[in-house]
Design a protein around this motif. Structure first.
Motif, short mmCIF file in Angstrom:
data_model
loop_
_atom_site.label_atom_id
_atom_site.label_comp_id
_atom_site.label_asym_id
_atom_site.label_seq_id
_atom_site.Cartn_x
_atom_site.Cartn_y
_atom_site.Cartn_z
N PHE A 1 0.85 -1.19 0.00
CA PHE A 1 0.00 0.00 0.00
C PHE A 1 0.88 1.24 0.00
O PHE A 1 1.81 1.34 0.79
CB PHE A 1 -0.91 -0.01 1.22
N THR A 8 1.84 7.28 -4.13
CA THR A 8 0.53 7.21 -4.76
C THR A 8 0.58 7.75 -6.18
O THR A 8 -0.06 7.20 -7.10
CB THR A 8 -0.49 8.01 -3.93
N GLY A 80 -4.12 -0.04 4.56
CA GLY A 80 -5.12 0.61 3.72
C GLY A 80 -6.49 -0.02 3.82
O GLY A 80 -7.45 0.50 3.23
N ALA A 132 -5.91 1.65 -2.29
CA ALA A 132 -6.55 0.50 -1.66
C ALA A 132 -7.61 -0.13 -2.54
O ALA A 132 -7.93 -1.31 -2.37
CB ALA A 132 -7.17 0.93 -0.32
#
Length: 259
Positions: A1, A8, A80, A132
């Motif tokens: 995660f 991200t 997550g 997630a």
């Protein structure tokens, strides 16, 4: 995660969920080309487009179920997992009270995914853009040359503490709109050094920039400076004392070179 906005961003170049974000950070169709919601707001039905993984296999509703059940399995201890607790029974699965198969999400067929929520959540399209909620192929791998992704880029190289190289994914469903063939990410712990690299043309983009240089940047590089609001939560630990900082910036940045 992914544990930071920088990670991200990289993952977002490689993977696409049911929904994704446009340039203004608004949710738009991703792998799901459309969806409808029941009148009570509890049931959402997503219809998947003809998307493919980078190895040519189709992206299916089962790929999302596999990823979500794996994330919620208490054995994975995924941090997550709470992101999906809005889905019916998800929290009890994380707590080991129910099996992963009890999740309130079913694949009606390969291209239709039905999600039942614990309570109405009009923000679900935004939530489904998070790491997630991304799908996974049956045998996920994140090693250069072996990584399978469904987004605009493929993982070409990963040298820890040095750089990550992504290459354009020809099997991406919107590959014609991807205008940059290669992106290199460089970790930049020293903001001042990163700014010097940006000024020298060694980096095309850099985030974050040193706060002490904002006045200089506004005066000398106004076209390169973009300041946007950030909804974030950071923890600064100091022995037994913790400080929560809202809307803060990341402490480790990343530089970009595109080609």
């Amino acid at each position: 995660f992914a544990g930071s906005s920088m990670e991200t961003n990289i993952l977002g170049d490689m993977m696409v969920g049911l929904t994704t974000l446009d340039a203004a950070a608004r949710p738009i169709p991703g792998v799901a080309e459309r969806w409808e919601t029941s009148t009570d707001g509890l049931t959402w039905t997503f219809h998947l487009r003809k998307a493919r993984w980078s190895d040519g296999k189709p992206v299916t509703a089962e790929n999302f179920l596999f990823a979500w059940r794996r994330l919620l399995d208490p054995k994975t201890a995924a941090r997550g997992a709470p992101m999906l607790w809005i889905i019916k029974h998800a929290r009890d699965i994380s707590g080991g009270k129910l099996p992963a198969t009890a999740l309130g999400a079913t694949a009606t067929n390969a291209s239709t995914l039905k999600i039942t929520l614990e309570r109405p959540a009009p923000y679900l399209p935004e939530l489904l853009t998070l790491p997630a909620a991304l799908p996974l192929p049956p045998a996920p791998s994140f090693k250069p040359g072996a990584a399978i992704s469904n987004g605009p880029y493929l993982l070409k190289a990963w040298q820890p503490n040095d750089h990550i190289t992504l290459m354009k994914n020809p099997n991406f469903y919107d590959a014609a709109a991807v205008k940059i063939d290669m992106v290199n990410y460089f970790p930049t712990i020293d903001g001042q050094a990163a700014l010097r690299r940006l000024r020298a043309g060694e980096l095309d983009m850099q985030t974050p920039l040193p706060n002490a240089q904002l006045s200089w940047l506004r005066e000398n590089m106004p076209g390169a400076l973009h300041i946007m609001p950030s909804l974030a939560l950071a923890f600064v630990g100091g022995g037994a004392v913790g400080v929560q900082v809202l809307a803060g910036a990341d402490f480790v940045g990343v530089g970009f070179v595109v080609g």
